[in-house]
Design an enzyme around this catalytic site. Structure first.
Site, mmCIF file in Angstrom:
data_model
loop_
_atom_site.group_PDB
_atom_site.id
_atom_site.type_symbol
_atom_site.label_atom_id
_atom_site.label_comp_id
_atom_site.label_asym_id
_atom_site.label_seq_id
_atom_site.Cartn_x
_atom_site.Cartn_y
_atom_site.Cartn_z
ATOM 1 N N ASP A 25 -22.520 11.768 -22.336
ATOM 2 C CA ASP A 25 -22.266 11.712 -23.777
ATOM 3 C C ASP A 25 -21.820 13.042 -24.375
ATOM 4 O OD1 ASP A 25 -24.947 12.423 -23.032
ATOM 5 O OD2 ASP A 25 -25.567 12.262 -25.131
ATOM 6 N N GLU B 266 -27.856 11.476 -23.540
ATOM 7 C CA GLU B 266 -28.791 12.583 -23.275
ATOM 8 C C GLU B 266 -29.137 13.292 -24.568
ATOM 9 O OE1 GLU B 266 -30.630 16.111 -22.843
ATOM 10 O OE2 GLU B 266 -28.537 16.245 -23.409
#
Ligand SMILES: [Zn+2]
Ligand SMILES: [Zn+2]
Length: 392
Positions: free
Chosen positions: A83, A141
């Protein structure tokens, strides 16, 4: 085993350019949180292309690949996060983010590319493989609920004996690895405080209970916790990062909201900070006749490096770049990582992958709008993952 090392480095070299191209493509098309369809599709296609058994939709949008060999003694997992961050990239890169308000300023594009590269190298050298390898591409994350926990809930650690992860690290030069002996990253907590006073006219403060003033005093008081309550030899952070309150310049609002983060490395210090935070809040609000609400929660536990994995990383890394370029013991950082969730379930090793280049001005820390990496770190990341999987 020198032959094995040579084979790994040669294979990494042969795949390097194509992996850099994948990194740049990911960088230009950042996706956030669990919403990472293109990134996950690229990772899944890369694994499938190698004939690696691949599952998608693990931990909502994560991708898992299993490469298995007959008679393997153990299963090693390698993890990358996928991400990006909700922020604007600045600077002159040719491969700058094409999406407004989203950018890979934490380097997870690099991590994803590295794991794809490592999969190609490991697949190519499969005949030398003595362990089963699980490739984990994880979403979200950067925010809560953590992608790592979602993937664990979907069984990603089942049958895993060891897990390794890495993070690009601008404080080390490309070509260096850092490894912490036990705690690699801090526990991260989030607190949210609402101070409720009594609203009124800005010109008649004596008829109000001003939560703005109380909030400001509270924020200032908080800074004395680390300065005066925590042992100076220990590491801890208390940061206020958001203050909200009020609607106009001439109205005293009835409440303010204050949010922030606490970072700690040990339970006793955490307890000290939690205790002092609430005592201060209760005291300052009582002194002014205000009330409060406090919500306090753990965002991620500390990331723990297990000795067996540290020893493995040290041995492998020294082979790859020479012992002088392996920084051990590397000091733990007050940042946090949801890799922590894996490290509390199975033996884990988390490596700081040098990506800085002082001479070229690549020095900005992760989350800086001008963050970048020396792309040579991609080679070193691939080589490390491949060497951990294959042994050297
Ligand atoms: Zn980050
Ligand atoms: Zn990160």
């Amino acid at each position: 085993m020198e032959e094995q090392l040579t084979r790994i480095l040669t294979s990494c070299r042969s795949h390097f350019e194509e992996i850099v191209a994948i990194r740049r493509d990911l960088h230009m098309h950042p996706e956030i949180g669990f919403d990472v369809p293109q990134t996950a599709a690229i990772a899944a296609a890369a694994l499938e292309e190698l004939g690696i058994r691949t599952k998608t939709g693990i931990g909502k949008t994560g991708v898992v690949g299993d490469l298995e060999v007959g008679g393997a003694a153990k299963r090693i997992a390698l993890r990358a996060d996928m991400d990006a961050l909700p922020m604007q990239e600045i600077g002159p890169k040719a491969y700058k983010s094409k999406i407004d308000g989203k950018a890979h300023m934490c380097g997870h594009d690099v991590h994803t590319a590295i794991l794809i590269g490592a999969a190609r190298v490991i697949r190519e050298l499969k005949s030398a493989l003595a362990a089963n390898i699980r490739f984990i591409f994880q979403p979200n994350e950067e925010s809560s609920p953590p992608g790592a926990a979602a993937m664990i809930a979907d069984g990603v650690l089942e049958g895993v004996d060891e897990i390794y992860g890495l993070h690009v690290w601008p404080l080390l030069e490309a070509g260096q690895y850092g490894i912490c002996p036990d705690i690699a990253l801090a526990r991260s907590d989030c607190f949210e405080v609402e101070i409720k006073g009594q609203g009124g006219h800005g010109a008649e403060p004596h008829l109000a209970i001003d939560p703005v003033l109380i909030g400001c005093q509270f924020v200032t008081m908080l800074q004395s916790i680390v300065a005066r309550n925590v042992d100076p030899r220990e590491k801890a952070v208390v940061s206020v990062t958001q203050i909200q309150g009020g609607t106009a310049f001439n109205i005293i609002p009835d409440r303010v909201r204050i949010r922030g983060t606490v970072r700690t490395m040990s339970a006793p210090i955490l307890q000290t900070i939690q205790g002092r935070l609430e005592t201060m809040l209760a005291g300052i609000t009582a002194a002014h006749g205000a009330t409060y609400r406090l919500a306090y929660e753990e965002v991620a536990p500390a990331t723990y490096n297990h000795k067996q994995c540290v020893d493995t990383v040290l041995a492998v890394a020294a082979q790859l770049v020479g012992p002088d370029n392996v920084v051990f013991p590397y000091p733990p950082d007050l940042g946090s990582e949801d890799f922590a969730y894996y490290s509390h379930k199975v033996p884990a090793g988390y490596i700081q992958l040098g990506c800085g280049n002082q001479a070229r001005g690549i020095v900005q820390m992760c989350h800086h709008p001008g963050f970048d990496v020396d792309e040579d770190c991609i080679f070193h990341g691939m080589a490390l993952f491949a060497a951990l999987a294959l042994g050297v």
